[in-house]
Design a protein around this motif. Structure first.
Motif, PDB file in Angstrom:
ATOM      1  N   UNK A 169       9.445   0.217  -8.607  1.00  0.00           N
ATOM      2  CA  UNK A 169       9.086   1.618  -8.861  1.00  0.00           C
ATOM      3  C   UNK A 169       8.987   1.880 -10.366  1.00  0.00           C
ATOM      4  N   UNK A 170       9.952   1.382 -11.110  1.00  0.00           N
ATOM      5  CA  UNK A 170       9.934   1.566 -12.562  1.00  0.00           C
ATOM      6  C   UNK A 170       8.734   0.881 -13.197  1.00  0.00           C
ATOM      7  N   UNK A 187       3.896   0.789 -16.306  1.00  0.00           N
ATOM      8  CA  UNK A 187       2.844  -0.177 -16.637  1.00  0.00           C
ATOM      9  C   UNK A 187       1.713   0.397 -17.499  1.00  0.00           C
ATOM     10  N   UNK A 188       1.262   1.615 -17.246  1.00  0.00           N
ATOM     11  CA  UNK A 188       0.133   2.122 -18.047  1.00  0.00           C
ATOM     12  C   UNK A 188       0.464   2.428 -19.513  1.00  0.00           C
ATOM     13  N   UNK A 189       1.730   2.426 -19.875  1.00  0.00           N
ATOM     14  CA  UNK A 189       2.129   2.842 -21.218  1.00  0.00           C
ATOM     15  C   UNK A 189       2.411   1.657 -22.124  1.00  0.00           C
ATOM     16  N   UNK A 190       1.933   1.739 -23.354  1.00  0.00           N
ATOM     17  CA  UNK A 190       2.141   0.669 -24.323  1.00  0.00           C
ATOM     18  C   UNK A 190       3.601   0.536 -24.751  1.00  0.00           C
ATOM     19  N   UNK A 191       4.369   1.572 -24.552  1.00  0.00           N
ATOM     20  CA  UNK A 191       5.759   1.584 -25.009  1.00  0.00           C
ATOM     21  C   UNK A 191       6.745   1.220 -23.894  1.00  0.00           C
ATOM     22  N   UNK A 193      17.646  -3.324  -3.158  1.00  0.00           N
ATOM     23  CA  UNK A 193      17.572  -2.129  -3.996  1.00  0.00           C
ATOM     24  C   UNK A 193      17.054  -2.472  -5.397  1.00  0.00           C
ATOM     25  N   UNK A 194      17.480  -3.587  -5.931  1.00  0.00           N
ATOM     26  CA  UNK A 194      17.003  -4.008  -7.254  1.00  0.00           C
ATOM     27  C   UNK A 194      15.500  -4.250  -7.208  1.00  0.00           C
ATOM     28  N   UNK A 226       0.825  -1.207   0.000  1.00  0.00           N
ATOM     29  CA  UNK A 226       0.000   0.000   0.000  1.00  0.00           C
ATOM     30  C   UNK A 226       0.860   1.258   0.000  1.00  0.00           C
ATOM     31  N   UNK A 227       2.114   1.083   0.329  1.00  0.00           N
ATOM     32  CA  UNK A 227       3.060   2.199   0.370  1.00  0.00           C
ATOM     33  C   UNK A 227       4.461   1.652   0.127  1.00  0.00           C
TER      34      UNK A 227
END
Length: 102
Positions: free
Chosen positions: A70-71, A76-80, A63-64, A40-41
């Motif tokens: 985060x990346x 995720x929302x982008x097709x590219x 860290x990985x 949730x955070x």
């Protein structure tokens, strides 16, 4: 594949710690740790470093997980997104080359 939160929960449980005890030993609020474990955070970099040290996990490993999650969430929302990762890798190599050449 497990999320960062699931892994953090597994690390805590492998130490035989209840949430309250882990929070006290880590000096991180119990509600925050609960939110980390439920995805949730996201922890801060400093909190990731503290947990890696406390749970005896190599910092690079945690860290990985933290950075890749985060990346992935941001892209995720982008097709590219796959192309972005490839291009970012090329840019990182370019920046490393530039830094080493200076």
């Amino acid at each position: 594949m497990k999320s960062l939160g699931e892994k953090l929960k597994d690390y805590r449980k492998s130490k035989g710690l209840i949430l309250r005890k882990a929070a006290a030993l880590l000096d991180i609020d119990q509600s925050l740790i609960s939110k980390f474990e439920k995805n949730e955070r996201k922890p801060t970099e400093e909190q990731i470093q503290r947990m890696a040290d406390f749970y005896k996990i190599p910092l690079n490993e945690l860290m990985i997980d933290w950075l890749s999650e985060k990346l992935a969430e941001n892209l995720a929302p982008y097709d590219v997104s796959s192309q972005v990762f490839q291009f970012a890798e090329e840019k990182m190599n370019f920046y490393k080359t530039q830094a080493n050449g200076k």
